[in-house]
Scaffold this active site. Structure first.
Site, PDB file in Angstrom:
ATOM      1  N   SER A   1     -53.046  31.729 -28.008  1.00  0.00           N
ATOM      2  CA  SER A   1     -51.961  32.600 -28.460  1.00  0.00           C
ATOM      3  C   SER A   1     -50.659  31.835 -28.578  1.00  0.00           C
ATOM      4  CB  SER A   1     -51.734  33.726 -27.461  1.00  0.00           C
ATOM      5  OG  SER A   1     -52.903  34.447 -27.272  1.00  0.00           O
TER       6      SER A   1
ATOM      7  N   HIS B   1     -55.998  31.866 -34.912  1.00  0.00           N
ATOM      8  CA  HIS B   1     -55.510  32.902 -34.004  1.00  0.00           C
ATOM      9  C   HIS B   1     -55.881  34.286 -34.519  1.00  0.00           C
ATOM     10  CE1 HIS B   1     -51.860  34.885 -31.850  1.00  0.00           C
ATOM     11  NE2 HIS B   1     -52.942  34.951 -31.115  1.00  0.00           N
TER      12      HIS B   1
ATOM     13  N   ASN C   1     -46.664  35.866 -31.753  1.00  0.00           N
ATOM     14  CA  ASN C   1     -46.204  36.072 -30.378  1.00  0.00           C
ATOM     15  C   ASN C   1     -44.731  35.745 -30.175  1.00  0.00           C
ATOM     16  OD1 ASN C   1     -48.380  37.229 -28.946  1.00  0.00           O
ATOM     17  ND2 ASN C   1     -49.496  35.337 -29.348  1.00  0.00           N
TER      18      ASN C   1
ATOM     19  N   GLU D   1     -53.913  34.069 -37.980  1.00  0.00           N
ATOM     20  CA  GLU D   1     -52.890  33.024 -38.162  1.00  0.00           C
ATOM     21  C   GLU D   1     -53.628  31.686 -38.114  1.00  0.00           C
ATOM     22  OE1 GLU D   1     -48.504  33.612 -36.324  1.00  0.00           O
ATOM     23  OE2 GLU D   1     -50.086  33.807 -34.851  1.00  0.00           O
TER      24      GLU D   1
HETATM   25  P1  NAD Z   1     -60.528  36.707 -21.276  1.00  0.00           P
HETATM   26  O1  NAD Z   1     -60.078  36.357 -19.915  1.00  0.00           O
HETATM   27  O2  NAD Z   1     -60.844  38.127 -21.611  1.00  0.00           O
HETATM   28  O3  NAD Z   1     -61.830  35.849 -21.642  1.00  0.00           O
HETATM   29  C1  NAD Z   1     -61.942  34.476 -21.404  1.00  0.00           C
HETATM   30  C2  NAD Z   1     -63.392  34.150 -21.144  1.00  0.00           C
HETATM   31  O4  NAD Z   1     -63.539  32.720 -21.037  1.00  0.00           O
HETATM   32  C3  NAD Z   1     -63.936  34.753 -19.836  1.00  0.00           C
HETATM   33  O5  NAD Z   1     -65.122  35.487 -20.103  1.00  0.00           O
HETATM   34  C4  NAD Z   1     -64.216  33.517 -18.983  1.00  0.00           C
HETATM   35  O6  NAD Z   1     -65.323  33.676 -18.103  1.00  0.00           O
HETATM   36  C5  NAD Z   1     -64.503  32.472 -20.049  1.00  0.00           C
HETATM   37  N1  NAD Z   1     -64.446  31.099 -19.573  1.00  0.00           N
HETATM   38  C6  NAD Z   1     -63.709  30.575 -18.557  1.00  0.00           C
HETATM   39  N2  NAD Z   1     -64.020  29.263 -18.408  1.00  0.00           N
HETATM   40  C7  NAD Z   1     -64.954  28.962 -19.338  1.00  0.00           C
HETATM   41  C8  NAD Z   1     -65.680  27.783 -19.667  1.00  0.00           C
HETATM   42  N3  NAD Z   1     -65.510  26.658 -18.975  1.00  0.00           N
HETATM   43  N4  NAD Z   1     -66.560  27.834 -20.699  1.00  0.00           N
HETATM   44  C9  NAD Z   1     -66.755  28.981 -21.381  1.00  0.00           C
HETATM   45  N5  NAD Z   1     -66.104  30.127 -21.104  1.00  0.00           N
HETATM   46  C10 NAD Z   1     -65.216  30.122 -20.092  1.00  0.00           C
HETATM   47  O7  NAD Z   1     -59.399  36.117 -22.270  1.00  0.00           O
HETATM   48  P2  NAD Z   1     -59.037  36.611 -23.754  1.00  0.00           P
HETATM   49  O8  NAD Z   1     -58.061  37.724 -23.681  1.00  0.00           O
HETATM   50  O9  NAD Z   1     -60.302  36.773 -24.532  1.00  0.00           O
HETATM   51  O10 NAD Z   1     -58.227  35.332 -24.284  1.00  0.00           O
HETATM   52  C11 NAD Z   1     -58.897  34.167 -24.715  1.00  0.00           C
HETATM   53  C12 NAD Z   1     -57.944  33.354 -25.566  1.00  0.00           C
HETATM   54  O11 NAD Z   1     -57.544  34.132 -26.705  1.00  0.00           O
HETATM   55  C13 NAD Z   1     -56.641  32.961 -24.877  1.00  0.00           C
HETATM   56  O12 NAD Z   1     -56.250  31.692 -25.326  1.00  0.00           O
HETATM   57  C14 NAD Z   1     -55.653  34.023 -25.347  1.00  0.00           C
HETATM   58  O13 NAD Z   1     -54.330  33.558 -25.314  1.00  0.00           O
HETATM   59  C15 NAD Z   1     -56.127  34.220 -26.772  1.00  0.00           C
HETATM   60  N6  NAD Z   1     -55.786  35.505 -27.389  1.00  0.00           N
HETATM   61  C16 NAD Z   1     -55.836  36.671 -26.663  1.00  0.00           C
HETATM   62  C17 NAD Z   1     -55.521  37.878 -27.292  1.00  0.00           C
HETATM   63  C18 NAD Z   1     -55.610  39.174 -26.541  1.00  0.00           C
HETATM   64  O14 NAD Z   1     -55.109  40.197 -27.059  1.00  0.00           O
HETATM   65  N7  NAD Z   1     -56.252  39.239 -25.363  1.00  0.00           N
HETATM   66  C19 NAD Z   1     -55.155  37.906 -28.645  1.00  0.00           C
HETATM   67  C20 NAD Z   1     -55.138  36.695 -29.371  1.00  0.00           C
HETATM   68  C21 NAD Z   1     -55.465  35.506 -28.730  1.00  0.00           C
END
Ligand code: NAD
Length: 286
Positions: free
Chosen positions: A122, A143, A193, A155
């Site tokens: 993000s 993104h 963001n 993005e």
């Molecule tokens: P989340 O915490 O819901 O999911 C992350 C997942 O990654 C978890 O299931 C975790 O177990 C897994 N993980 C941890 N270590 C790992 C590894 N070594 N190998 C494989 N998987 C592993 O997080 P999220 O909200 O899905 O966010 C993920 C990314 O997306 C972040 O960079 C966040 O900034 C970005 N993002 C989030 C949103 C949102 O609205 N939540 C929107 C756009 C982008």
């Protein structure tokens, strides 16, 4: 690497974003290697994807057969060995720099040399993440917006070394997923963001200072500004921990105190009130 030669996509992380990304790739005909650290996380992700595909069946966007075919295209994996088959990688692990660097380095050493690594970060610098891999020219930001199956925007962020071919393949891939790609240069928070998080932060300050309740703040923005969702409802949806992490990146990246996370947001995160995913944030969820 052209988008036409991509058949198998590895998605790293099966959380909120990873399961949505896996969903849209599988629904668009790609084989997906969905990687997480624990089988329980993968089971939960597949369950979520199945339920979200059911919604599309109910809305007659896809048939029940298309749902089963899409689901069958997703292979859950708990180690990196299987990722050798990937033609394209999307990383969606938690928004922590050290964790992302470690995971991207590991995957960089496993996948083929022509494979593009895309990060769904993000707010972390694409240029910086790319520099920790052996392929900064084949590294890019992709993104997606939450919820991925619903939101049209991606993005696409070019790091300083991202090649034209990588950019072209990634935007073409977005089109194949039915998404609209918008080109953005690498800068803290990109566009989405950088504009959204100060809004959410200011809404949290208004609540902390007793200016209005969360419901009132959200109603002002929905009815007064025609936002489909209030900023605090949206913050709960994104995850308050994710919001604080992004604000910290903006604060470090620009050195401008206007990005200081509201203490109320930090307090909620410390209490485990992370929003919708933990059952409580600005609102409570059953
Ligand atoms: P989340 O915490 O819901 O999911 C992350 C997942 O990654 C978890 O299931 C975790 O177990 C897994 N993980 C941890 N270590 C790992 C590894 N070594 N190998 C494989 N998987 C592993 O997080 P999220 O909200 O899905 O966010 C993920 C990314 O997306 C972040 O960079 C966040 O900034 C970005 N993002 C989030 C949103 C949102 O609205 N939540 C929107 C756009 C982008």
């Amino acid at each position: 690497m052209s988008a036409d030669s991509i058949r198998t996509v590895a998605v790293l992380g099966a959380g909120t974003m990873g399961n949505g990304i896996a969903h849209v790739f599988a629904r668009s005909g790609y084989r997906v290697l969905l990687r997480d650290i624990d089988k329980n996380f993968l089971d939960r992700a597949l369950d979520t994807i199945s339920k979200n595909l059911d919604r599309e069946v109910a809305k007659q966007k896809i048939t029940a057969t298309e749902k089963s075919t899409a689901l069958a295209r997703i292979q859950p994996v708990t180690d990196n060995v299987a990722l050798v088959a990937a033609d394209f990688v999307v990383e969606a692990v938690p928004e922590q720099l050290d964790l992302k660097i470690r995971i991207l380095k590991d995957v960089d050493s496993v996948v083929g040399p022509g494979v593009v690594l895309a990060s769904n970060t993000s707010s972390i610098s694409i240029t910086q993440l790319a520099a920790h891999t052996g392929r900064p020219d084949r590294f890019i930001g992709m993104h997606f917006m939450n919820p991925v199956p619903v939101m049209a925007l991606v993005e696409v962020i070019r790091g300083i070394a991202t090649s034209d071919a990588t950019f072209a393949a990634t935007t073409a891939l977005c089109e194949k997923l039915g998404k609209t790609a918008v080109a953005v240069n690498d800068s803290p928070g990109f566009v989405s963001n950088r504009v959204l998080m100060p809004l959410i932060n200011e809404a949290a300050f208004a609540v902390m200072e007793g200016v209005a309740t969360p419901e009132s703040v959200d109603t002002v923005m929905k009815l007064g500004m025609n936002h489909p969702m209030g900023p605090l409802q949206l913050a709960d949806f994104i995850g308050l921990d994710v919001c604080v992490e992004i604000l910290d990146v903006l604060l470090r990246g620009f050195g401008d105190p206007k990005y200081r996370a509201c203490p109320l947001l930090r307090k909620y995160v410390a209490a485990g009130w992370l929003g919708r995913k933990s059952g409580r944030g600005f609102y409570t969820y059953s």
